[in-house]
Design a protein around this motif. Sequence first.
Motif, PDB file in Angstrom:
ATOM      1  N   SER A   1       0.817  -1.222   0.000  1.00  6.84           N
ATOM      2  CA  SER A   1       0.000   0.000   0.000  1.00  6.84           C
ATOM      3  C   SER A   1       0.853   1.276   0.000  1.00  6.84           C
ATOM      4  N   PRO A   2       1.838   1.420   0.907  1.00  8.25           N
ATOM      5  CA  PRO A   2       2.657   2.639   0.858  1.00  8.25           C
ATOM      6  C   PRO A   2       3.535   2.733  -0.378  1.00  8.25           C
ATOM      7  N   MET A   3       3.988   1.583  -0.894  1.00  9.95           N
ATOM      8  CA  MET A   3       4.809   1.634  -2.109  1.00  9.95           C
ATOM      9  C   MET A   3       3.995   2.212  -3.263  1.00  9.95           C
ATOM     10  N   LYS A   4       2.722   1.828  -3.354  1.00 16.34           N
ATOM     11  CA  LYS A   4       1.863   2.359  -4.407  1.00 16.34           C
ATOM     12  C   LYS A   4       1.521   3.837  -4.138  1.00 16.34           C
ATOM     13  N   TYR A   5       1.125   4.147  -2.919  1.00 14.48           N
ATOM     14  CA  TYR A   5       0.648   5.507  -2.605  1.00 14.48           C
ATOM     15  C   TYR A   5       1.760   6.540  -2.756  1.00 14.48           C
ATOM     16  N   TYR A   6       2.960   6.216  -2.273  1.00 15.29           N
ATOM     17  CA  TYR A   6       4.068   7.172  -2.295  1.00 15.29           C
ATOM     18  C   TYR A   6       4.909   7.070  -3.579  1.00 15.29           C
ATOM     19  N   GLY A   7       4.422   6.293  -4.549  1.00 17.37           N
ATOM     20  CA  GLY A   7       5.097   6.229  -5.843  1.00 17.37           C
ATOM     21  C   GLY A   7       6.445   5.532  -5.817  1.00 17.37           C
ATOM     22  N   MET A   8       6.565   4.536  -4.941  1.00 17.68           N
ATOM     23  CA  MET A   8       7.841   3.820  -4.822  1.00 17.68           C
ATOM     24  C   MET A   8       7.851   2.631  -5.789  1.00 17.68           C
ATOM     25  N   THR A   9       7.489   2.915  -7.041  1.00 16.27           N
ATOM     26  CA  THR A   9       7.274   1.827  -8.005  1.00 16.27           C
ATOM     27  C   THR A   9       7.954   2.100  -9.348  1.00 16.27           C
TER      28      THR A   9
ATOM     29  N   PRO B   1      10.497   1.916 -12.121  1.00 20.32           N
ATOM     30  CA  PRO B   1      11.616   1.025 -12.447  1.00 20.32           C
ATOM     31  C   PRO B   1      12.943   1.778 -12.517  1.00 20.32           C
ATOM     32  N   GLY B   2      13.992   1.136 -11.976  1.00 17.39           N
ATOM     33  CA  GLY B   2      15.323   1.736 -12.002  1.00 17.39           C
ATOM     34  C   GLY B   2      15.664   2.568 -10.785  1.00 17.39           C
ATOM     35  N   LYS B   3      14.647   2.983 -10.023  1.00 15.12           N
ATOM     36  CA  LYS B   3      14.904   3.754  -8.797  1.00 15.12           C
ATOM     37  C   LYS B   3      15.465   2.825  -7.714  1.00 15.12           C
ATOM     38  N   HIS B   4      16.013   3.452  -6.674  1.00 11.63           N
ATOM     39  CA  HIS B   4      16.712   2.699  -5.618  1.00 11.63           C
ATOM     40  C   HIS B   4      15.876   2.704  -4.330  1.00 11.63           C
ATOM     41  N   LEU B   5      15.471   1.522  -3.889  1.00 10.95           N
ATOM     42  CA  LEU B   5      14.677   1.353  -2.675  1.00 10.95           C
ATOM     43  C   LEU B   5      15.524   0.745  -1.568  1.00 10.95           C
ATOM     44  N   GLY B   6      15.508   1.376  -0.393  1.00 14.95           N
ATOM     45  CA  GLY B   6      16.088   0.767   0.797  1.00 14.95           C
ATOM     46  C   GLY B   6      14.990   0.126   1.623  1.00 14.95           C
ATOM     47  N   VAL B   7      15.219  -1.096   2.086  1.00 15.09           N
ATOM     48  CA  VAL B   7      14.269  -1.778   2.974  1.00 15.09           C
ATOM     49  C   VAL B   7      14.950  -1.907   4.336  1.00 15.09           C
ATOM     50  N   ALA B   8      14.471  -1.138   5.314  1.00 22.11           N
ATOM     51  CA  ALA B   8      15.075  -1.135   6.640  1.00 22.11           C
ATOM     52  C   ALA B   8      14.359  -2.154   7.525  1.00 22.11           C
ATOM     53  N   GLY B   9      15.119  -3.140   8.000  1.00 23.06           N
ATOM     54  CA  GLY B   9      14.541  -4.199   8.825  1.00 23.06           C
ATOM     55  C   GLY B   9      14.161  -5.381   7.960  1.00 23.06           C
ATOM     56  N   LEU B  10      14.692  -6.548   8.301  1.00 30.31           N
ATOM     57  CA  LEU B  10      14.422  -7.736   7.472  1.00 30.31           C
ATOM     58  C   LEU B  10      13.678  -8.781   8.304  1.00 30.31           C
ATOM     59  N   GLY B  11      12.344  -8.665   8.287  1.00 29.79           N
ATOM     60  CA  GLY B  11      11.504  -9.622   8.997  1.00 29.79           C
ATOM     61  C   GLY B  11      10.295  -9.964   8.150  1.00 29.79           C
ATOM     62  N   GLY B  12       9.154 -10.173   8.805  1.00 30.73           N
ATOM     63  CA  GLY B  12       7.932 -10.567   8.104  1.00 30.73           C
ATOM     64  C   GLY B  12       7.522  -9.571   7.032  1.00 30.73           C
TER      65      GLY B  12
ATOM     66  N   GLY C   1       9.595  -4.839  -4.394  1.00 31.98           N
ATOM     67  CA  GLY C   1      10.536  -3.914  -5.018  1.00 31.98           C
ATOM     68  C   GLY C   1      11.112  -4.478  -6.301  1.00 31.98           C
ATOM     69  N   LYS C   2      11.524  -5.736  -6.264  1.00 29.37           N
ATOM     70  CA  LYS C   2      12.091  -6.367  -7.469  1.00 29.37           C
ATOM     71  C   LYS C   2      11.020  -6.523  -8.551  1.00 29.37           C
ATOM     72  N   ALA C   3       9.788  -6.836  -8.160  1.00 31.83           N
ATOM     73  CA  ALA C   3       8.702  -6.979  -9.148  1.00 31.83           C
ATOM     74  C   ALA C   3       8.383  -5.637  -9.818  1.00 31.83           C
ATOM     75  N   PHE C   4       8.554  -4.539  -9.074  1.00 31.45           N
ATOM     76  CA  PHE C   4       8.328  -3.204  -9.642  1.00 31.45           C
ATOM     77  C   PHE C   4       9.520  -2.727 -10.483  1.00 31.45           C
TER      78      PHE C   4
END
Length: 354
Positions: A165-173, A175-186, A195-198
Amino acid sequence: MGSSNAFGWAATDTSGHLSPFHFSRRENEADDVTLKILFCGVCHSDLHTIKNDWGFTTYPVVPGHEIVGIVTKVGSNVTKFKEGDRVGVGVIVDSCKECECCQQDLENYCPRTVYTYNSPYKGTRTQGGYSDFVVVHQRFVLRFPDNLPLDAGAPLLCAGITVYSPMKYYGMTEPGKHLGVAGLGGLGHVAIKFGKAFGLKVTVISGSPNKEAEAIHTLGADSFLLSSDPEKMKAAMGTMDYIISTISAVHPLAPLLGLLKLNGKLVNVGLPSKPLQLPIFPLVGGRKLIGGSNFGGLKETQEMLDFCAKHNITANIELIKMDEINTAIERLSKSDVKYRFVIDVANSFSSSNM
């Protein structure tokens, strides 16, 4: 209003210990769908609720809001579903259906949202998916795509939509842009897959060096940034377009803001128990944005499930039986799971333990 006998596992006090529990479910009404629960994911919210960490638990409580199963009964007004359909139920089971949020398919932001468990509803309280069946208004039931496995798909109903939901709303989709994912859990491990699919470049930001191999080789991230290494953090400053933070512990925001480029966005979906300090200078100096996001509405959740089916995205799960739940909760509290426990509900509830 009639009721039916249900069986599940409930917590009865703040120890959070779960044990077998008999209770009543309401009868299936005209707009309702009844489903036999096959699998239910174990979410961090379940842990917080059974221990009353957030201060509003009413006991006894049956947790579970990542529910998948098979329709066993539909009310006379139900047209979208029929007996035998594969369906899911996520974080909410009702809302006012009339306010501005509901009109925009944002039921998750409705002021009168009814949560799947621990919510007052029709003179009783809702109980969740650590149980044999559930009755839900048709608007809040989701169609599960045929090629999406029910067990590994269950966590998408909370963990999945909470990052989609936030990836879509905030335009984090883009291609080619750089996404950081902080915290690796569920949540974080599903965010990598989205991120990879986008088509994004994805970097995992974590304080645990032992998560690097998993992040890159198992989950498909492009790179790994050790947040506890000041040199590496300094070298990565100003390199990311977006960061989605799934961190639920209290943490400093300044290092994450430093990683963002001009106009970068830091979106929080983790829920630390205390307020975080907001450093204003990097925010103003880089025209950066800090945002937040809840899980999604029903229309967007269905869109997310269909997206996952198209891109073969599921959660990485460890399947457990219901009587293993207390051990699983203990392990979850220590982050000892890769990356989501899912209860094999249907195969746990035989006639012998009911």
